[in-house]
Design a protein around this motif. Structure first.
Motif, PDB file in Angstrom:
ATOM      1  N   SER A  71       0.849  -1.185   0.000  1.00 28.05           N
ATOM      2  CA  SER A  71       0.000   0.000   0.000  1.00 28.05           C
ATOM      3  C   SER A  71       0.884   1.234   0.000  1.00 28.05           C
ATOM      4  CB  SER A  71      -0.899   0.003   1.241  1.00 28.05           C
ATOM      5  OG  SER A  71      -1.708   1.154   1.273  1.00 28.05           O
ATOM      6  N   GLY A  72       0.511   2.214  -0.771  1.00 29.18           N
ATOM      7  CA  GLY A  72       1.245   3.480  -0.771  1.00 29.18           C
ATOM      8  C   GLY A  72       1.115   4.177   0.565  1.00 29.18           C
ATOM      9  N   PRO A  73       2.178   4.817   1.056  1.00 30.32           N
ATOM     10  CA  PRO A  73       2.142   5.435   2.383  1.00 30.32           C
ATOM     11  C   PRO A  73       1.085   6.524   2.535  1.00 30.32           C
ATOM     12  CG  PRO A  73       4.209   5.934   1.257  1.00 30.32           C
ATOM     13  CD  PRO A  73       3.470   4.956   0.406  1.00 30.32           C
ATOM     14  N   GLY A  74       0.715   7.202   1.473  1.00 32.00           N
ATOM     15  CA  GLY A  74      -0.266   8.278   1.566  1.00 32.00           C
ATOM     16  C   GLY A  74      -1.691   7.846   1.296  1.00 32.00           C
ATOM     17  N   THR A  75      -1.917   6.560   1.032  1.00 33.52           N
ATOM     18  CA  THR A  75      -3.264   6.101   0.699  1.00 33.52           C
ATOM     19  C   THR A  75      -4.154   6.048   1.940  1.00 33.52           C
ATOM     20  OG1 THR A  75      -2.680   3.781   1.002  1.00 33.52           O
ATOM     21  CG2 THR A  75      -2.391   4.696  -1.229  1.00 33.52           C
ATOM     22  N   ARG A  76      -5.451   6.059   1.705  1.00 33.57           N
ATOM     23  CA  ARG A  76      -6.415   5.954   2.799  1.00 33.57           C
ATOM     24  C   ARG A  76      -6.185   4.679   3.590  1.00 33.57           C
ATOM     25  NH1 ARG A  76      -8.144   7.911   6.653  1.00 33.57           N
ATOM     26  NH2 ARG A  76      -8.405   9.785   5.413  1.00 33.57           N
ATOM     27  N   LYS A  77      -5.936   3.553   2.921  1.00 36.75           N
ATOM     28  CA  LYS A  77      -5.762   2.284   3.650  1.00 36.75           C
ATOM     29  C   LYS A  77      -4.528   2.312   4.542  1.00 36.75           C
ATOM     30  CE  LYS A  77      -4.189   0.063  -0.627  1.00 36.75           C
ATOM     31  NZ  LYS A  77      -4.587   1.091  -1.597  1.00 36.75           N
ATOM     32  N   SER A  78      -3.424   2.891   4.088  1.00 36.48           N
ATOM     33  CA  SER A  78      -2.229   2.981   4.935  1.00 36.48           C
ATOM     34  C   SER A  78      -2.454   3.919   6.108  1.00 36.48           C
ATOM     35  CB  SER A  78      -1.016   3.448   4.123  1.00 36.48           C
ATOM     36  OG  SER A  78      -0.540   2.403   3.300  1.00 36.48           O
ATOM     37  N   ARG A  79      -3.135   5.031   5.873  1.00 32.73           N
ATOM     38  CA  ARG A  79      -3.435   5.950   6.971  1.00 32.73           C
ATOM     39  C   ARG A  79      -4.361   5.287   7.988  1.00 32.73           C
ATOM     40  NH1 ARG A  79      -4.552   9.549   2.650  1.00 32.73           N
ATOM     41  NH2 ARG A  79      -6.625   9.964   3.524  1.00 32.73           N
ATOM     42  N   ASN A  80      -5.341   4.510   7.493  1.00 28.01           N
ATOM     43  CA  ASN A  80      -6.232   3.782   8.403  1.00 28.01           C
ATOM     44  C   ASN A  80      -5.454   2.774   9.232  1.00 28.01           C
ATOM     45  OD1 ASN A  80      -8.397   5.187   7.342  1.00 28.01           O
ATOM     46  ND2 ASN A  80      -9.164   3.463   6.131  1.00 28.01           N
ATOM     47  N   LEU A  81      -4.562   2.018   8.596  1.00 30.38           N
ATOM     48  CA  LEU A  81      -3.783   1.003   9.321  1.00 30.38           C
ATOM     49  C   LEU A  81      -2.851   1.631  10.352  1.00 30.38           C
ATOM     50  CD1 LEU A  81      -2.972  -1.463   6.411  1.00 30.38           C
ATOM     51  CD2 LEU A  81      -4.549  -1.838   8.323  1.00 30.38           C
ATOM     52  N   ALA A  82      -2.340   2.824  10.060  1.00 35.14           N
ATOM     53  CA  ALA A  82      -1.478   3.509  11.037  1.00 35.14           C
ATOM     54  C   ALA A  82      -2.266   3.841  12.301  1.00 35.14           C
ATOM     55  CB  ALA A  82      -0.884   4.770  10.418  1.00 35.14           C
ATOM     56  N   ALA A  83      -3.545   4.172  12.158  1.00 38.09           N
ATOM     57  CA  ALA A  83      -4.377   4.512  13.307  1.00 38.09           C
ATOM     58  C   ALA A  83      -4.970   3.275  13.978  1.00 38.09           C
ATOM     59  CB  ALA A  83      -5.507   5.447  12.874  1.00 38.09           C
ATOM     60  N   ASN A  84      -5.251   2.233  13.188  1.00 36.44           N
ATOM     61  CA  ASN A  84      -5.891   1.020  13.701  1.00 36.44           C
ATOM     62  C   ASN A  84      -5.483  -0.143  12.804  1.00 36.44           C
ATOM     63  OD1 ASN A  84      -7.532  -1.074  14.491  1.00 36.44           O
ATOM     64  ND2 ASN A  84      -9.447   0.043  14.294  1.00 36.44           N
ATOM     65  N   PRO A  85      -4.593  -1.025  13.254  1.00 39.10           N
ATOM     66  CA  PRO A  85      -4.101  -2.106  12.395  1.00 39.10           C
ATOM     67  C   PRO A  85      -5.075  -3.260  12.182  1.00 39.10           C
ATOM     68  CG  PRO A  85      -3.106  -2.280  14.552  1.00 39.10           C
ATOM     69  CD  PRO A  85      -3.913  -1.002  14.548  1.00 39.10           C
ATOM     70  N   ALA A  86      -6.248  -3.242  12.840  1.00 42.29           N
ATOM     71  CA  ALA A  86      -7.233  -4.306  12.632  1.00 42.29           C
ATOM     72  C   ALA A  86      -7.800  -4.195  11.220  1.00 42.29           C
ATOM     73  CB  ALA A  86      -8.355  -4.200  13.660  1.00 42.29           C
ATOM     74  N   CYS A  87      -7.889  -5.338  10.533  1.00 45.67           N
ATOM     75  CA  CYS A  87      -8.363  -5.330   9.153  1.00 45.67           C
ATOM     76  C   CYS A  87      -8.796  -6.731   8.737  1.00 45.67           C
ATOM     77  CB  CYS A  87      -7.270  -4.822   8.215  1.00 45.67           C
ATOM     78  SG  CYS A  87      -5.782  -5.845   8.180  1.00 45.67           S
ATOM     79  N   SER A  88      -9.384  -6.800   7.558  1.00 47.28           N
ATOM     80  CA  SER A  88      -9.686  -8.098   6.960  1.00 47.28           C
ATOM     81  C   SER A  88      -9.312  -8.043   5.489  1.00 47.28           C
ATOM     82  CB  SER A  88     -11.158  -8.473   7.143  1.00 47.28           C
ATOM     83  OG  SER A  88     -11.989  -7.598   6.435  1.00 47.28           O
ATOM     84  N   VAL A  89      -9.012  -9.212   4.940  1.00 42.26           N
ATOM     85  CA  VAL A  89      -8.688  -9.347   3.525  1.00 42.26           C
ATOM     86  C   VAL A  89      -9.564 -10.454   2.975  1.00 42.26           C
ATOM     87  CG1 VAL A  89      -6.904  -9.881   1.824  1.00 42.26           C
ATOM     88  CG2 VAL A  89      -6.307  -8.578   3.874  1.00 42.26           C
ATOM     89  N   SER A  90     -10.242 -10.172   1.858  1.00 39.06           N
ATOM     90  CA  SER A  90     -11.127 -11.149   1.222  1.00 39.06           C
ATOM     91  C   SER A  90     -10.603 -11.484  -0.162  1.00 39.06           C
ATOM     92  CB  SER A  90     -12.539 -10.575   1.078  1.00 39.06           C
ATOM     93  OG  SER A  90     -13.041 -10.177   2.320  1.00 39.06           O
ATOM     94  N   VAL A  91     -10.799 -12.758  -0.560  1.00 36.91           N
ATOM     95  CA  VAL A  91     -10.366 -13.199  -1.886  1.00 36.91           C
ATOM     96  C   VAL A  91     -11.168 -14.426  -2.295  1.00 36.91           C
ATOM     97  CG1 VAL A  91      -8.494 -14.663  -0.952  1.00 36.91           C
ATOM     98  CG2 VAL A  91      -8.340 -13.780  -3.308  1.00 36.91           C
ATOM     99  N   ARG A  92     -11.436 -14.531  -3.583  1.00 35.96           N
ATOM    100  CA  ARG A  92     -12.062 -15.735  -4.136  1.00 35.96           C
ATOM    101  C   ARG A  92     -10.944 -16.585  -4.730  1.00 35.96           C
ATOM    102  NH1 ARG A  92     -17.638 -16.482  -6.797  1.00 35.96           N
ATOM    103  NH2 ARG A  92     -17.636 -18.721  -6.522  1.00 35.96           N
ATOM    104  N   LEU A  93     -10.705 -17.725  -4.089  1.00 33.79           N
ATOM    105  CA  LEU A  93      -9.671 -18.660  -4.530  1.00 33.79           C
ATOM    106  C   LEU A  93     -10.306 -19.779  -5.350  1.00 33.79           C
ATOM    107  CD1 LEU A  93      -7.784 -19.038  -1.129  1.00 33.79           C
ATOM    108  CD2 LEU A  93      -7.094 -17.628  -3.085  1.00 33.79           C
ATOM    109  N   ARG A  94      -9.469 -20.590  -5.951  1.00 33.94           N
ATOM    110  CA  ARG A  94      -9.965 -21.786  -6.639  1.00 33.94           C
ATOM    111  C   ARG A  94     -10.722 -22.641  -5.637  1.00 33.94           C
ATOM    112  NH1 ARG A  94      -6.096 -25.445  -7.508  1.00 33.94           N
ATOM    113  NH2 ARG A  94      -4.451 -24.104  -6.704  1.00 33.94           N
TER     114      ARG A  94
END
Length: 176
Positions: A71-94
């Motif tokens: 993630s780029g350091p200035g992106t919304r997601k990086s700024r969000n993670l800096a304030a709160n590292p809790a997150c989820s990642v979703s993906v459709r796998l085989r």
């Protein structure tokens, strides 16, 4: 520690149709085999400081029993993670839809950055380790300038719903 050594602390069968619980090895093996070579779209969900959700696509790879993403350091997601590292990642796998939940931590050690860059290069993105992150001649149009942060997702839980036989739905808990 290898991927095969990393096992959930517990599993819960979520299937309501009588299918047995799914083994963690099923999505883990697909992540090992298909990242970064198969065109998979990973979506990172974070929380803004005001509590509103944010979701965005990320480039992700499975390495050493963990999911890594950029993630780029200035992106919304990086700024969000800096304030709160809790997150989820979703993906459709085989054969299985997967949601991974946990905390994301920025990776800056050169050894891990170099190993991750090598995995990304094997999938066609010409990444290299530099300046405490990853750099390349290009990235996503919304990523901003290099270097880009590399994050490691430390799993708390994962939920998989099989979209191919054998069917089933399972939650894996990794908290010890």
């Amino acid at each position: 520690m290898t991927d095969k050594d990393f096992a959930p602390a517990s599993t819960t069968n979520l299937d309501r149709y009588g299918s047995p619980e799914l083994p963690w090895s099923r999505p883990r093996d697909v992540l090992v085999e298909d990242t970064p070579g198969v065109d998979l779209t990973f979506f990172l969900a974070t929380v803004r400081p005001d509590g509103r959700p944010h979701s965005a696509g990320v480039g992700a790879v499975w390495l050493d029993g963990a999911l890594y993403f950029t993630s780029g350091p200035g992106t919304r997601k990086s700024r969000n993670l800096a304030a709160n590292p809790a997150c989820s990642v979703s993906v459709r796998l085989r054969g299985i839809d997967l949601v991974l939940e946990g905390t994301a931590h920025r990776v800056t050690d050169v050894s891990t950055l170099e190993r991750a860059a090598a995995v990304y290069r094997s999938g066609g993105w010409p990444a290299s380790a530099a300046d405490g992150g990853l750099t390349a001649s290009y990235s996503a149009p919304s990523a901003g300038p290099a270097p880009w942060h590399l994050y490691r997702l430390t799993l708390d839980t994962a939920v998989g719903v099989a979209t191919a036989e054998p069917y089933g739905a399972t939650r894996w808990d990794f908290r010890r």
